[in-house]
Design an enzyme around this catalytic site. Structure first.
Site, mmCIF file in Angstrom:
data_model
loop_
_atom_site.group_PDB
_atom_site.id
_atom_site.type_symbol
_atom_site.label_atom_id
_atom_site.label_comp_id
_atom_site.label_asym_id
_atom_site.label_seq_id
_atom_site.Cartn_x
_atom_site.Cartn_y
_atom_site.Cartn_z
ATOM 1 C CG ASP A 1 -1.851 1.134 1.327
ATOM 2 O OD1 ASP A 1 -2.295 1.616 0.258
ATOM 3 O OD2 ASP A 1 -2.159 1.576 2.444
ATOM 4 C CD GLU B 1 -3.148 8.245 0.428
ATOM 5 O OE1 GLU B 1 -3.594 9.066 1.254
ATOM 6 O OE2 GLU B 1 -3.768 7.908 -0.602
#
Length: 206
Positions: free
Chosen positions: A12, A14
């Site tokens: 991922d 953020e």
């Protein structure tokens, strides 16, 4: 002896490599409701419609948000962590951010491969909608890599990472909210990049 599969690391963006973009927008504008993220809400469409409504209520355009993002920096140690990963594995960022947002951050991370989404922008540069790359894109990407005879290891922190972590050969949380981690005790929690590097290196082969 059967050769080991090559490994792809799916991360991922953020919360794992860079700060939450919408937290930055909330701080910059003083509008606390922008601070809601996929760490708080599991329904991504409801979250995005909430953001778009707020943007238009406050007459904020794409360039306004891009100006905030241009001031953000990767999380401390993130670039070095990526450099170490790339010495040993193929690395792909699977994110629910948007290409229209990500450029300054990708440049600072030395441009890893990024799969994300697009915004729909009108003639006045207002954000009026968004276009998913595909439904459940993180899971689908993981399964596509696996169909190419690749082993997939993954790390994320939010509700929208769960299907990616569950589909991977092994998935790990990185600094998730306690509420999410408690709901999924089967997923190992890591809190530092060195710890996550170790988890990847010790992951078993299928």
């Amino acid at each position: 002896m059967k050769p080991r599969k090559a490994t792809v690391i799916c991360l991922d963006l953020e919360g794992v490599l860079v700060p939450e973009i919408w937290h930055g927008v909330a701080r910059h504008t003083g509008i606390a409701d922008f601070g809601l993220t996929t760490r708080d809400l599991a329904d991504y469409d409801s979250l995005m419609q909430h953001r778009i409504k707020l943007l238009n209520q406050h007459r904020l355009t794409l360039p306004d948000i891009q100006a905030v993002i241009a001031k953000l920096k990767p999380l401390p140690g993130a670039r070095e962590f990526l450099d170490q990963l790339r010495q040993r594995y193929q690395v792909v960022i699977l994110s629910d951010t948007f290409y229209e947002f990500a450029e300054p951050l990708m440049a600072q991370l030395r441009r890893p491969s990024l799969f994300c989404h697009h915004l729909v922008i009108d003639d006045q540069q207002r954000i009026v909608n968004y276009q998913l790359r595909q439904k459940d894109p993180k899971r689908v990407a993981v399964e596509a890599f696996q169909q190419m005879a690749l082993r997939v290891l993954a790390a994320g922190d939010s509700y929208n990472d769960l299907t990616m972590l569950q589909a991977a050969d092994q998935g790990f949380f990185f600094r998730p909210p306690e509420s999410i981690a408690c709901q999924h005790p089967e997923i190992l929690v890591t809190s530092e990049y060195d710890q996550l590097l170790t988890a990847f290196s010790q992951a078993t082969y299928p």
